[in-house]
Design a protein around this motif. Structure first.
Motif, PDB file in Angstrom:
ATOM      1  N   SER A   1     -14.825  53.250 -60.679  1.00 52.27           N
ATOM      2  CA  SER A   1     -13.863  53.758 -61.660  1.00 52.27           C
ATOM      3  C   SER A   1     -13.844  55.277 -61.594  1.00 52.27           C
ATOM      4  O   SER A   1     -14.138  55.966 -62.576  1.00 52.27           O
ATOM      5  N   GLY A   2     -13.489  55.788 -60.422  1.00 53.16           N
ATOM      6  CA  GLY A   2     -13.432  57.232 -60.213  1.00 53.16           C
ATOM      7  C   GLY A   2     -12.010  57.732 -60.139  1.00 53.16           C
ATOM      8  O   GLY A   2     -11.045  56.953 -60.070  1.00 53.16           O
ATOM      9  N   VAL A   3     -11.862  59.064 -60.101  1.00 57.98           N
ATOM     10  CA  VAL A   3     -10.537  59.660 -60.220  1.00 57.98           C
ATOM     11  C   VAL A   3      -9.632  59.351 -59.028  1.00 57.98           C
ATOM     12  O   VAL A   3      -8.405  59.353 -59.170  1.00 57.98           O
ATOM     13  N   PHE A   4     -10.209  59.050 -57.873  1.00 59.40           N
ATOM     14  CA  PHE A   4      -9.342  58.806 -56.719  1.00 59.40           C
ATOM     15  C   PHE A   4      -8.770  57.395 -56.675  1.00 59.40           C
ATOM     16  O   PHE A   4      -8.052  57.037 -55.743  1.00 59.40           O
ATOM     17  N   THR A   5      -9.014  56.625 -57.716  1.00 56.30           N
ATOM     18  CA  THR A   5      -8.220  55.414 -57.917  1.00 56.30           C
ATOM     19  C   THR A   5      -6.781  55.778 -58.249  1.00 56.30           C
ATOM     20  O   THR A   5      -5.908  54.910 -58.267  1.00 56.30           O
ATOM     21  N   ASN A   6      -6.520  57.066 -58.506  1.00 57.60           N
ATOM     22  CA  ASN A   6      -5.152  57.519 -58.741  1.00 57.60           C
ATOM     23  C   ASN A   6      -4.444  57.951 -57.459  1.00 57.60           C
ATOM     24  O   ASN A   6      -3.282  58.373 -57.509  1.00 57.60           O
ATOM     25  N   PHE A   7      -5.119  57.847 -56.338  1.00 56.40           N
ATOM     26  CA  PHE A   7      -4.522  58.187 -55.040  1.00 56.40           C
ATOM     27  C   PHE A   7      -4.415  56.960 -54.135  1.00 56.40           C
ATOM     28  O   PHE A   7      -3.373  56.708 -53.551  1.00 56.40           O
ATOM     29  N   HIS A   8      -5.495  56.218 -53.999  1.00 56.27           N
ATOM     30  CA  HIS A   8      -5.480  55.057 -53.092  1.00 56.27           C
ATOM     31  C   HIS A   8      -6.390  53.949 -53.625  1.00 56.27           C
ATOM     32  O   HIS A   8      -7.403  53.612 -53.014  1.00 56.27           O
ATOM     33  N   PRO A   9      -6.021  53.342 -54.756  1.00 53.70           N
ATOM     34  CA  PRO A   9      -6.857  52.274 -55.324  1.00 53.70           C
ATOM     35  C   PRO A   9      -6.998  51.082 -54.396  1.00 53.70           C
ATOM     36  O   PRO A   9      -8.035  50.406 -54.391  1.00 53.70           O
ATOM     37  N   GLU A  10      -5.961  50.827 -53.586  1.00 52.57           N
ATOM     38  CA  GLU A  10      -6.010  49.660 -52.704  1.00 52.57           C
ATOM     39  C   GLU A  10      -7.132  49.764 -51.681  1.00 52.57           C
ATOM     40  O   GLU A  10      -7.681  48.727 -51.241  1.00 52.57           O
ATOM     41  N   LEU A  11      -7.499  50.984 -51.283  1.00 53.22           N
ATOM     42  CA  LEU A  11      -8.592  51.141 -50.317  1.00 53.22           C
ATOM     43  C   LEU A  11      -9.927  50.829 -50.979  1.00 53.22           C
ATOM     44  O   LEU A  11     -10.812  50.217 -50.356  1.00 53.22           O
ATOM     45  N   TYR A  12     -10.098  51.229 -52.229  1.00 60.06           N
ATOM     46  CA  TYR A  12     -11.312  50.854 -52.958  1.00 60.06           C
ATOM     47  C   TYR A  12     -11.353  49.350 -53.227  1.00 60.06           C
ATOM     48  O   TYR A  12     -12.425  48.739 -53.204  1.00 60.06           O
ATOM     49  N   VAL A  13     -10.198  48.755 -53.491  1.00 64.17           N
ATOM     50  CA  VAL A  13     -10.143  47.301 -53.689  1.00 64.17           C
ATOM     51  C   VAL A  13     -10.650  46.586 -52.450  1.00 64.17           C
ATOM     52  O   VAL A  13     -11.468  45.654 -52.542  1.00 64.17           O
ATOM     53  N   TRP A  14     -10.166  47.005 -51.281  1.00 67.28           N
ATOM     54  CA  TRP A  14     -10.629  46.363 -50.049  1.00 67.28           C
ATOM     55  C   TRP A  14     -12.122  46.593 -49.851  1.00 67.28           C
ATOM     56  O   TRP A  14     -12.866  45.661 -49.500  1.00 67.28           O
ATOM     57  N   LEU A  15     -12.573  47.814 -50.088  1.00 69.76           N
ATOM     58  CA  LEU A  15     -13.987  48.126 -49.872  1.00 69.76           C
ATOM     59  C   LEU A  15     -14.871  47.273 -50.773  1.00 69.76           C
ATOM     60  O   LEU A  15     -15.911  46.754 -50.323  1.00 69.76           O
ATOM     61  N   TYR A  16     -14.475  47.081 -52.014  1.00 74.19           N
ATOM     62  CA  TYR A  16     -15.300  46.311 -52.949  1.00 74.19           C
ATOM     63  C   TYR A  16     -15.252  44.815 -52.659  1.00 74.19           C
ATOM     64  O   TYR A  16     -16.280  44.143 -52.625  1.00 74.19           O
ATOM     65  N   HIS A  17     -14.060  44.304 -52.418  1.00 74.33           N
ATOM     66  CA  HIS A  17     -13.893  42.854 -52.318  1.00 74.33           C
ATOM     67  C   HIS A  17     -14.002  42.305 -50.899  1.00 74.33           C
ATOM     68  O   HIS A  17     -14.276  41.117 -50.720  1.00 74.33           O
ATOM     69  N   HIS A  18     -13.792  43.153 -49.875  1.00 77.66           N
ATOM     70  CA  HIS A  18     -13.664  42.626 -48.516  1.00 77.66           C
ATOM     71  C   HIS A  18     -14.514  43.338 -47.471  1.00 77.66           C
ATOM     72  O   HIS A  18     -14.337  43.089 -46.272  1.00 77.66           O
ATOM     73  N   HIS A  19     -15.428  44.199 -47.892  1.00 77.72           N
ATOM     74  CA  HIS A  19     -16.174  44.989 -46.898  1.00 77.72           C
ATOM     75  C   HIS A  19     -16.990  44.129 -45.948  1.00 77.72           C
ATOM     76  O   HIS A  19     -17.227  44.523 -44.808  1.00 77.72           O
TER      77      HIS A  19
END
Length: 307
Positions: A211-229
């Motif tokens: 839940s960091g500030v760069f979820t305002n730039f590319h949340p989909e990349l964090y989604v992949w990293l968390y759910h699909h790494h």
């Protein structure tokens, strides 16, 4: 009780040039988060410029987000910005009526004069008595006006009440995150890290999201990293490095730089910002180039994770 975990953007508040909340722009922003498959939304927080919103505005923004989301993901909100206990009860009680899925307490307001755990527990218990028991709670180590990290004793106490479902951890320290994950085992409380530099190691250590500030730039990349790494560990390591380096841009005029990013993509029209009055593109001479690089890098990794 809804679980709060995964990728939880700290939402921006778009404003018009007349300094009003831009609700059509806010609707577009919510749609963008949801299109990018985020797991929850943090509707009123520091990125939302909550310290510069009136109580009426904070409540209205939270209610608007809840109404627009329509239950598709959980919505959490904070919004108490006062140090006075009675004022905090008023602010939190108003926010509790908006339909949010969890009400988040800001740790520095539980001990505003930095006097220690006795004050923290006294304020906390007063708030627990005043707030509806049916509404799940969260904790947020907001950096403003000062970063007030929880002690292990304070965190354990909160977790064992059974009323807390999330801590937005702002320790920015992997060892602390790892220890906290162990402390709250077998309780409803999830630890969600807010620091991009340790985002991936923290996930692997048991942090239940980001839940960091760069979820305002590319949340989909964090989604992949968390759910699909686990599907591509080498790509995950490479992506984690890009996300960490991109997030250094936070120091270059956030949240206005995020608003510039969204203005350019057409989410909303104005970059008006109450917390930052600077011309950040002038102040930080390389920011225009860096924002372009973040956009290109994001597109590059969107393609890679889609393969």
């Amino acid at each position: 009780m809804k679980k709060i975990d995964g990728i939880v953007p700290v939402m921006l508040t778009p404003f018009t040039e007349q300094n009003d909340v831009d609700y059509p722009g806010l609707a577009n922003l919510i749609d963008w988060y949801l299109e990018n498959k985020v797991d929850a939304l943090f509707a009123v927080c520091q990125s939302s410029e909550m310290q510069f919103l009136t109580l009426e505005e904070r409540v209205a923004v939270a209610r608007f987000v809840v109404d627009h989301v329509k239950g598709r993901v959980p919505v959490i909100a904070s919004g108490h910005i006062s140090d006075d206990l009675n004022a905090q009860i008023e602010e939190l009680s108003a926010m509790a009526q908006t339909g949010i899925d969890a009400l988040v307490l800001v740790t520095n307001h539980l001990d505003p004069q930095k006097t220690g755990s006795d004050t923290f527990f006294s304020t906390l218990n007063s708030l627990l008595d005043a707030l509806p028991e049916s509404l799940p709670l969260g904790l947020y180590e907001c950096p403003a006006p000062y970063r007030r990290l929880l002690s292990d004793e304070e965190l354990t106490y909160c977790a064992n009440t059974g009323r807390f479902v999330v801590l937005k951890d702002v320790s920015c320290d992997l060892d602390t995150v790892t220890r906290r994950v162990k402390l709250v085992q077998d309780t409803p409380l999830n630890i969600i890290n807010a620091n991009a530099a340790i985002a991936f190691p923290a996930m692997k250590a048991g942090s239940r999201g980001f839940s960091g500030v760069f979820t305002n730039f590319h949340p989909e990349l964090y989604v992949w990293l968390y759910h699909h790494h686990q599907e591509n560990p080498a790509l995950a390591d490479e992506l984690a490095d890009f996300l960490s380096l991109a997030a250094v841009t936070e120091t270059l005029g956030y949240p206005k730089n995020a608003k510039i990013y969204h203005q350019r993509r057409g989410t909303f029209d104005s970059i008006h910002c109450r917390v930052n009055k600077d011309d950040v593109l002038e102040k930080f001479w390389g920011l225009t180039v860096i924002l372009d690089q973040i956009r290109h890098g994001t597109a590059h990794y969107q393609k890679k994770i889609a393969q």
